[in-house]
Structures are given as structure tokens and as C-alpha cells.
Motif scaffolding. Structure first.
Motif, short mmCIF file in Angstrom:
data_model
loop_
_atom_site.label_atom_id
_atom_site.label_comp_id
_atom_site.label_asym_id
_atom_site.label_seq_id
_atom_site.Cartn_x
_atom_site.Cartn_y
_atom_site.Cartn_z
N ARG A 185 39.69 44.85 34.77
CA ARG A 185 40.45 43.89 33.36
C ARG A 185 40.74 43.22 34.92
N GLY A 186 40.88 43.15 36.10
CA GLY A 186 41.36 42.86 37.12
C GLY A 186 42.80 43.71 37.85
N VAL A 187 42.84 44.92 36.86
CA VAL A 187 45.37 45.80 36.75
C VAL A 187 45.27 46.36 38.16
N ALA A 188 43.90 46.54 38.67
CA ALA A 188 44.26 47.00 40.18
C ALA A 188 44.29 46.14 41.28
N THR A 189 43.24 45.15 41.24
CA THR A 189 43.19 43.83 41.87
C THR A 189 44.46 43.93 42.62
N ALA A 190 45.23 43.31 41.17
CA ALA A 190 46.35 42.50 40.54
C ALA A 190 47.50 43.19 41.57
N ASN A 196 32.59 54.62 45.67
CA ASN A 196 33.85 53.73 45.25
C ASN A 196 33.59 52.37 45.33
N VAL A 197 32.87 51.90 45.01
CA VAL A 197 32.42 50.51 45.08
C VAL A 197 33.38 49.55 44.27
N ALA A 198 34.12 50.06 43.20
CA ALA A 198 34.61 49.42 42.31
C ALA A 198 35.67 49.42 43.71
N SER A 199 35.83 50.14 44.23
CA SER A 199 37.84 50.34 45.27
C SER A 199 37.51 49.80 46.36
N ARG A 200 36.57 50.08 46.64
CA ARG A 200 36.02 49.18 47.44
C ARG A 200 36.64 47.13 47.77
N ARG A 201 36.36 47.08 45.86
CA ARG A 201 35.96 45.83 45.98
C ARG A 201 37.41 45.45 45.67
N VAL A 202 37.78 46.30 45.59
CA VAL A 202 39.30 45.58 44.85
C VAL A 202 40.23 45.41 46.53
N LEU A 203 40.04 46.12 47.40
CA LEU A 203 40.11 46.04 48.47
C LEU A 203 39.77 44.98 48.99
#
Length: 179
Positions: free
Chosen positions: A105-110, A136-143
């Protein structure tokens, strides 16, 4: 600090231990592949009280800023600017997790964006490093969404889920606009 989507970060408090315990228990299977193995006491309110107490001692020493992630005022995870080194380095590490019910939901990104602002604008750091498991593709995208760049690969870097695993190293540098 709060962003426009209702995501915020604030210093962790001893009163957060019960909520953090409940989130960790509810997200245990979701977080297990990304976390070090810990004893069962880690998930208990007492275990989280000990974690928070330790984190706040490091904060008082100036080596860490332990935060909770909030969504519309409710605690939904943790994010920490850790291993703060001053002097010529002016650097720190960033680590975070969010509860399973708010992933995607974009929480980590924000939250990462808010922590970056805190590290650069309030702490005056020059560099922030964050490391992820290779898969961990999702975390790499957040970064990546927060301006971090890949700087290397560290073989068997951390013992995660019981196994020494490779990690992709990322950094973001604070390059203030020349005045």
C-alpha cells in the motif's frame, strides 16, 4: 513527521511494546524470510519492551534513531536510522519492516522517504545505507523509489532465516543544492 498519505514516523515509546508484539505475532510468517531467527520471547510484550528500552538507550547515545511507522495514527511497523557514525563519515544504516496487513500500500515507501528526510535534514548525515536480500524485490523497489542506488553485493552478509545470505547494498547520498 507525516506524509500526505497518512503515513508517519515518530520516536518509539515504551508504550508501543504491546502493539509491536501484536503486529509481530500477526505478521510472523510474512516477516520470517527477511529477519534473523530470534527466540520466542522476542514476540512477547516483555521482549518488545526490552527491544524498545535497548533502542532508546542507543538513541540517547546518539547512535540510533528508533522510530515507529504509523498509518493514520496507528502503529504499523518500525524503521530505524542505526549505526550513526559522525566525523568524516556522517553515515548510518536504515532498516525497516511493516506489518503484513499494510504491505503493498506504499506505507514502507512513504516511511523510508520520511526517514531519509530525517537523516539528511535533521541529523545532517551525508550518507544512508540500506541492504536487502537479493530476492527481496519489494524492498529493493522501496529503496529505488526513494533514490537509493545499488552499490554492490555482499556475499553471506547476514544470517537471515537461519542461513548466511547474500545482500544487495544500496546507498543514498545527501547532495544539498548549492546555494
Amino acid at each position: 513527521m507525516v506524509d500526505g498519505a497518512g503515513v508517519g514516523v515518530r520516536l518509539v515509546e515504551p508504550a508501543d511494546a504491546g502493539t509491536l508484539s501484536r503486529l509481530l505475532v500477526a505478521s510472523r510468517e510474512h516477516l520470517a524470510p527477511w529477519e534473523p531467527e530470534r527466540g520466542p520471547e522476542h514476540l512477547t510484550p516483555a521482549g518488545q519492551e526490552a527491544e524498545v528500552d535497548s533502542a532508546l538507550r542507543r538513541h540517547a547515545d546518539g547512535t540510533s534513531v528508533p522510530l515507529v511507522i504509523t498509518l493514520d495514527g496507528d502503529v504499523v511497523g518500525r524503521i530505524t536510522v542505526a549505526d550513526v557514525v559522525r566525523g568524516a563519515f556522517q553515515s548510518a544504516h536504515l532498516g525497516y519492516w511493516v506489518a503484513q496487513h499494510v504491505t503493498g500500500r506504499g506505507v514502507a515507501t512513504a516511511a523510508v522517504g520520511l526517514a531519509v528526510r530525517l537523516a539528511f535534514e535533521e541529523l545532517g548525515l551525508h550518507r544512508l545505507q540500506a541492504d536487502t536480500l537479493v530476492h527481496n524485490v519489494a524492498s529493493r523497489r522501496v529503496l529505488a523509489r526513494n533514490g537509493f542506488e545499488r552499490i554492490g553485493l555482499a556475499p553471506r552478509y547476514l544470517r537471515i532465516a537461519g542461513t548466511w545470505q547474500d545482500h544487495v547494498l544500496h546507498q543514498r547520498l545527501h547532495e544539498p543544492d548549492p546555494a
